[in-house]
Scaffold this motif. Structure first.
Motif, mmCIF file in Angstrom:
data_model
loop_
_atom_site.group_PDB
_atom_site.id
_atom_site.type_symbol
_atom_site.label_atom_id
_atom_site.label_comp_id
_atom_site.label_asym_id
_atom_site.label_seq_id
_atom_site.Cartn_x
_atom_site.Cartn_y
_atom_site.Cartn_z
ATOM 1 N N THR A 92 6.598 11.456 -6.670
ATOM 2 C CA THR A 92 6.958 11.134 -5.290
ATOM 3 C C THR A 92 6.823 12.361 -4.399
ATOM 4 O O THR A 92 6.238 12.302 -3.313
ATOM 5 N N SER A 279 5.351 7.319 -9.096
ATOM 6 C CA SER A 279 6.321 7.687 -8.076
ATOM 7 C C SER A 279 7.521 6.756 -8.247
ATOM 8 O O SER A 279 7.447 5.763 -8.973
ATOM 9 N N LEU A 307 15.977 7.324 -4.395
ATOM 10 C CA LEU A 307 15.020 7.205 -3.299
ATOM 11 C C LEU A 307 15.750 6.979 -1.976
ATOM 12 O O LEU A 307 15.421 7.583 -0.948
#
Lengths: 331, 295
Positions: A92, A279, A307
């Motif tokens: 990511t 990711s 996230l």
């Protein structure tokens, strides 16, 4: 209702009790409406925190089983039920970094072109066209990436990079590997294309807020257009420009479908940007419907929580930076 | 005597500096133009690919045949139906709450800490990754109910609609001149009636634009539906059961190794793109017409 409006003033005066009951009714209706809109406003507030808490709750099994190892190990073993999130976290961050390295200078160029360079008749159509890019659904970027862009990468761009940049001493390892086409570099480029319209439209808008007097003073001293842009416009709008960049970063970190198509879903940690990776968002999208054990699902939700926290912080910084300029503008 | 060569040298330095600044300027502005071409290049390439592949895959059977099993031909009828049902339901759920919350921000909480906080949080919701909202609804609805459902998909999409409508309602109500509020209030009309019958009417085109933009946004949304509505190979109008949608079918078919599935995926992608771009253009047209009317 309309008949009451039609009553002459005298008629109302003869019925003070009717008037009182009517104003009573208005008052309670007003109060009810106020409660209704306040409730809706608080619903927005609550839904964000509920989202965070529900993911923390859903990921609690993963957090309590693996502890800090969840963030620092690379195992992703559905059979052995051992999960570490380092590979998706790394992927990511790397793909978002590639995206920003490409998108920030390009967006600045576009904003500069649209505010200082282009003839006025060209500005609106070009700006609308760039904004159109933001409207294309991310799944279209993903399909285009997989079917059109990946072959171009694997036949042309990646062989070029490996032969010319691969042998370099320090950066070399970043560009070594087989020409698969899918990988972190490809994902980063697709992400860059997706965030360019967001960053450039923020930059364009804030460049337009620079007072003309300020720019004209610099021109009167003999500055070139570039010097005005770099020494006057950019310093004046610095905080909002940073805000726009963070807004784009928030998008890049959380983008799912486009990345899922071109990243390759591989749980290996590699230095090379040309190798497949993963990711956070792509891992969740790829594996959620296959997750067969509770700890697997919980690990994926825990990833979602990570996230969420990261994008929340990034977007909050973006918002605060943007607010700083508009406060100076006096809004 | 010595001043003459000195002045000439100075002039030469000034000339070279001037030339360097000019060169720098041309270089920078040239790069800025190149950056714009770079941006437009991707737009054209992506749209061209979608158009080309999409049009060649278009067929009437798309609209009346179901999504096929691997390797067979078919259509996207159930996916279109699922997308329409879930999108409309999401708009129906998200719009009223969004308008009310936007009203709260613009009319009932100017300069209060609660209003500022909600506006801040709403802006973050607006850009938050949609996949996160999908996981939220999964833990909220799918897990307790024990199965994926079209209703859960619609709720997820409603959470994407909500911040868009809140933002546009808030902004459009702020544009309504305060004389209008004052004139209505001075007639003794209660505030809720002023809001509903005067302010909403004046802000209506803007609010409609917001709803259209939200519709454009959810009709291409894929990731959050993967854990809420999932997919369904057959025609289903049961909101309690898994439901197909065009983006999810496109995702599944594009990732497959079958050519017939790929061409259906392109057809779906083409339809979604055309729909989204058409909606965005309509929304723009409404805003533009309003501007002309106000001038």
């Amino acid at each position: 209702m309309s008949t009451e409006h039609a009553l002459p003033a005298g008629a109302i005066a003869q019925r003070p009790d009717a008037l009182a009951s009517r104003s009573q009714r208005d008052l309670s209706a007003d109060r009810a409406f106020r409660w209704l809109v306040t409730g809706a406003g608080i619903f927005v507030l609550v839904s964000l925190f509920a989202a965070a808490l529900s993911m923390l709750w859903g990921g609690r099994a993963a957090f309590s089983t693996f502890g800090i190892d969840f963030l620092t190990t690379t195992d992703w073993d559905a059979v052995g039920k051992k999960f570490g999130a380092l590979v998706p976290i790394y992927g990511t961050l790397v793909t978002a970094a590639i995206a920003m390295i490409i998108a920030v200078p390009v967006s600045f160029g576009i904003a500069l072109f649209l505010t200082e360079v282009a003839p006025p008749w060209l500005r609106t159509p070009v700006a609308s066209a760039i904004e159109l890019l933001a409207g294309i659904p991310s799944i279209i970027y993903g399909m285009w990436g997989l079917f059109v862009f990946v072959p171009v990468m694997s036949t042309t761009v990646i062989p070029f990079l490996t032969t010319h940049l691969g042998p370099l001493p320090i950066f070399g390892p970043l560009f070594q590997g087989p020409p698969l086409g899918i990988g972190m570099l490809t994902a980063g480029i697709v992400l860059a294309i997706m965030v360019i319209p967001f960053i450039s439209s923020v930059m364009r808008e804030v460049f337009l807020t620079v007072p003309t007097r300020l720019k004209e003073s610099a021109y009167a001293l003999g500055s070139t257009t570039w010097e005005v842009a770099w020494n006057v416009v950019l310093p004046y709008t610095r905080s909002a420009v940073i805000g726009g960049i963070f807004l784009g970063l928030g998008r890049a970190l959380g983008e799912t479908m486009a990345v899922t198509f071109v990243l390759g879903n591989a749980h290996h940690l590699t230095a090379s940007l040309l190798m497949p990776g993963n990711s956070i968002a792509a891992t969740i999208a790829n594996e959620f419907s296959e997750a067969d054990s509770d700890i697997y699902v919980s690990s994926l939700i825990a990833l979602g929580f990570l996230l969420f926290i990261v994008t929340f912080v990034v977007l909050a910084i973006a918002k605060l930076m943007l607010m700083r300029l508009s406060r100076r503008e006096g809004n | 005597m010595s001043a003459v060569p000195n002045a000439a040298a100075k002039a030469a330095v000034a000339e070279s500096l001037y030339r360097r600044r000019r060169l720098m300027n041309h270089l920078a502005l040239g790069l800025a133009s190149a950056a714009t071409l770079f941006g437009l290049f991707w737009l054209v390439w992506i749209l061209w690919t979608t158009l080309l592949n999409g049009i060649s895959a278009l067929a009437p059977s798309l609209f009346y045949e179901m999504t096929p099993p691997p390797g067979e031909t078919g259509g996207l009828a159930n996916a279109f139906f699922g997308s329409i049902v879930m999108s409309l339901l999401a708009i129906a759920m998200g719009t009223p709450i969004g308008i009310l919350a936007g009203t709260f921000l613009a009319e009932y909480s100017r300069r209060s800490w609660l209003g500022e906080t909600i506006r801040f949080i709403n802006d973050i919701l607006l850009s938050a990754p949609s996949i996160v909202l999908g996981l939220f609804v999964y833990t909220l609805l799918v897990k307790p109910m024990g199965h994926f459902s079209g209703f859960a998909g619609a709720v997820t999409l409603a959470f994407i609609v909500l911040p868009v409508v809140v933002r546009t309602t808030d902004e459009m109500l702020k544009l309504v001149p305060s004389q209008m509020r004052e004139a209505a209030l001075s007639l003794g009309i209660p505030q809720w009636k002023v809001t509903v019958q005067v302010l909403y009417r004046s802000a209506l085109p803007g609010i409609v634009t917001g709803v259209l933009l939200a519709l454009a946004r959810i009709s291409g949304e894929t990731a959050p539906l993967l854990f809420t509505a999932l997919n369904n190979q057959f025609w289903s109008h049961d909101l309690a059961a898994p439901m197909a949608s065009v983006p999810v079918v496109v995702f599944q078919y594009a990732m497959s190794p079958y050519d017939s599935w790929h061409s259906l995926a392109w057809a779906g992608a083409f339809m979604v793109t055309v729909f989204v771009l058409a909606i965005s253009l309509i929304a723009r047209a409404i805003v533009a017409r309003r501007k002309v009317a106000n001038d």
